[in-house]
Write a protein that holds these residues in place. Structure first.
Motif, mmCIF file in Angstrom:
data_model
loop_
_atom_site.group_PDB
_atom_site.id
_atom_site.type_symbol
_atom_site.label_atom_id
_atom_site.label_comp_id
_atom_site.label_asym_id
_atom_site.label_seq_id
_atom_site.Cartn_x
_atom_site.Cartn_y
_atom_site.Cartn_z
ATOM 1 N N UNK A 238 -8.856 -6.641 0.988
ATOM 2 C CA UNK A 238 -7.842 -5.598 0.828
ATOM 3 C C UNK A 238 -8.381 -4.230 1.264
ATOM 4 N N UNK A 239 -9.640 -3.979 0.977
ATOM 5 C CA UNK A 239 -10.240 -2.697 1.356
ATOM 6 C C UNK A 239 -10.225 -2.534 2.880
ATOM 7 N N UNK A 240 -10.583 -3.591 3.575
ATOM 8 C CA UNK A 240 -10.602 -3.516 5.044
ATOM 9 C C UNK A 240 -9.179 -3.417 5.602
ATOM 10 N N UNK A 241 -8.228 -4.087 4.961
ATOM 11 C CA UNK A 241 -6.822 -3.955 5.371
ATOM 12 C C UNK A 241 -6.374 -2.497 5.270
ATOM 13 N N UNK A 242 -6.767 -1.854 4.168
ATOM 14 C CA UNK A 242 -6.417 -0.439 3.986
ATOM 15 C C UNK A 242 -6.973 0.401 5.138
ATOM 16 N N UNK A 243 -8.218 0.165 5.475
ATOM 17 C CA UNK A 243 -8.856 0.973 6.532
ATOM 18 C C UNK A 243 -8.140 0.761 7.867
ATOM 19 N N UNK A 244 -7.754 -0.468 8.126
ATOM 20 C CA UNK A 244 -7.021 -0.752 9.363
ATOM 21 C C UNK A 244 -5.692 0.014 9.396
ATOM 22 N N UNK A 245 -4.945 -0.041 8.308
ATOM 23 C CA UNK A 245 -3.655 0.666 8.234
ATOM 24 C C UNK A 245 -3.863 2.170 8.380
ATOM 25 N N UNK A 246 -4.869 2.668 7.702
ATOM 26 C CA UNK A 246 -5.161 4.106 7.773
ATOM 27 C C UNK A 246 -5.453 4.523 9.211
ATOM 28 N N UNK A 247 -6.277 3.746 9.882
ATOM 29 C CA UNK A 247 -6.624 4.080 11.274
ATOM 30 C C UNK A 247 -5.423 3.956 12.206
ATOM 31 N N UNK A 248 -4.464 3.119 11.821
ATOM 32 C CA UNK A 248 -3.251 2.984 12.638
ATOM 33 C C UNK A 248 -2.302 4.154 12.431
ATOM 34 N N UNK A 249 -2.610 5.038 11.472
ATOM 35 C CA UNK A 249 -1.805 6.242 11.266
ATOM 36 C C UNK A 249 -0.855 6.180 10.085
ATOM 37 N N UNK A 250 -0.915 5.125 9.304
ATOM 38 C CA UNK A 250 -0.059 5.042 8.115
ATOM 39 C C UNK A 250 -0.410 6.171 7.161
ATOM 40 N N UNK A 251 0.631 6.843 6.635
ATOM 41 C CA UNK A 251 0.389 7.883 5.635
ATOM 42 C C UNK A 251 0.534 7.283 4.246
ATOM 43 N N UNK A 252 -0.398 7.592 3.381
ATOM 44 C CA UNK A 252 -0.359 7.082 2.012
ATOM 45 C C UNK A 252 0.070 8.202 1.083
ATOM 46 N N UNK A 253 1.193 8.026 0.381
ATOM 47 C CA UNK A 253 1.743 9.103 -0.456
ATOM 48 C C UNK A 253 0.880 9.373 -1.698
ATOM 49 N N UNK A 254 1.105 10.547 -2.320
ATOM 50 C CA UNK A 254 0.301 10.882 -3.504
ATOM 51 C C UNK A 254 0.407 9.782 -4.557
ATOM 52 N N UNK A 255 -0.653 9.581 -5.312
ATOM 53 C CA UNK A 255 -0.634 8.565 -6.358
ATOM 54 C C UNK A 255 -1.619 8.970 -7.439
ATOM 55 N N UNK A 256 -1.583 8.253 -8.549
ATOM 56 C CA UNK A 256 -2.577 8.546 -9.582
ATOM 57 C C UNK A 256 -3.440 7.314 -9.808
ATOM 58 N N UNK A 257 -4.689 7.563 -10.137
ATOM 59 C CA UNK A 257 -5.669 6.486 -10.293
ATOM 60 C C UNK A 257 -6.377 6.642 -11.646
ATOM 61 N N UNK A 258 -6.159 5.689 -12.545
ATOM 62 C CA UNK A 258 -6.873 5.744 -13.827
ATOM 63 C C UNK A 258 -8.342 5.373 -13.620
#
Ligand SMILES: CC(=O)N[C@@H](CC(=O)O)C(=O)O
Ligand SMILES: [Zn+2]
Length: 313
Positions: A203-223
């Motif tokens: 999942x971590x690598x999937x995130x990096x791929x999406x990020x590099x493709x230009x996907x914007x990730x909206x604000x969120x909160x992390x406990x």
């Protein structure tokens, strides 16, 4: 970044490393990295160069945590700049080598992301370890991983304590991520622990791929659970342990410990209670590697971090 937008521009993450064997007796990471060095198909992503790497090969060979000194404490400015004269401990020389390959630490040339794979003997489940509450790229990645894993969970340990923070191998990267999965004894491979670690990496690598493709990730909160204190076993004048983790606390990582709750049990059966102020959330409870570090568990406090939106610069 515009002052009207909370979206943060972050450099794309082209260079990613996966470290295994930072501790040679933590076999999930050692085994996954060996596997991926033979065949990297599983960790390949479009637009990302992912490098699996054994950080402490001599400790891996001996199946011990380290040879001379703990590699995951060795990345201090003093060590990294010490003249390499052959008198230095093996792990200090190795830290210098790793810093040259994946760093230099703190420089623009450093790797973008380093995942460092660890196992714990504690009953912590899956844990991501962060070194900064301000790394919005990492916070977004964690949010992505948590969503992808649900209903399974993955908690976050944040260590930015001025005195308790240590100089990790992953700290060489711009975005350092520790992955700690347990319980697993030292020198042992358990399939459930191995597969959990593997899934988080996916999942971590999937995130990096999406990020590099230009996907914007909206604000969120992390406990997160923020490291607040290190608690040692009760010891006698010679430094020998006088009590064990209390059965009510054993295996209860991440569960609240309130003032008055049992914490240790002496060899003649007496209970020692937690006397601090307020609720803490112990973790790394009875970790085997921490006896030599005078540490029975790590006390944490809960808080929620806000992650800005991020997108590729
Ligand atoms: C059990 C163990 O080795 N834990 C790791 C945690 C970390 O990577 O920050 C360590 O002490 O280095
Ligand atoms: Zn470790």
């Amino acid at each position: 970044m515009s002052s009207f937008s909370s979206c943060q521009s972050v450099r794309e993450a082209r260079r990613v490393a996966i470290f295994g064997g930072t501790h040679g007796n933590e076999l999930s990471g050692v085994t996954l990295v060996h596997l991926w060095m033979k065949n990297g198909t599983e960790i390949q992503r479009r637009g990302v160069e992912t490098r699996p790497f054994i950080t402490n090969p001599r400790a891996v060979e001996k199946c011990s945590r380290y040879v001379d000194t703990d590699l995951n404490r060795a990345f201090t400015p003093e060590n990294l700049s010490a003249p390499a004269d052959g008198q230095l401990p093996y792990e200090v020389l190795r830290a210098q080598e790793i810093n040259r390959m994946f760093g230099p630490k703190g420089s623009p040339d450093a790797y973008d992301v380093i995942f460092d794979l660890h196992n714990t003997t504690s009953n912590m489940g899956c844990t991501l370890i962060l070194e900064s509450s301000k790394d919005h790229f990492n916070l977004q990645m964690i949010n992505y991983i948590q969503k992808a894993l649900a209903p399974a969970s993955c908690l976050v340990l944040l260590n930015e304590h001025p005195l308790l923070k240590y100089s990790t191998a992953r700290s060489v990267a711009k975005h350092p991520v520790g992955l700690e999965v347990g319980p697993q004894p030292q020198g042992v491979l358990r399939s459930n622990i191995f597969e959990s670690m593997r899934e988080i990496l996916k999942h971590a690598l999937d995130f990096i791929e999406l990020f590099n493709e230009g996907v914007e990730f909206p604000p969120c909160s992390v406990p997160v659970f923020r490291v607040s204190e290190r608690v040692d076993y009760p010891r006698d004048a010679n430094g020998n342990i006088m009590a064990m983790v209390h059965p009510n606390l054993q295996d209860c990582d991440w569960e609240p410990l309130n003032p008055g709750d049992p914490m240790f049990q002496t060899f003649d059966g007496k209970t020692i209670r937690y006397q601090g102020s307020g609720t803490i959330y112990p973790t790394f409870i009875n970790e085997a590697a921490y006896y030599e570090k005078q540490q029975a568990f790590v006390a944490t406090r809960r808080e929620t971090l806000s992650a800005n939106a991020v997108r590729k610069a």
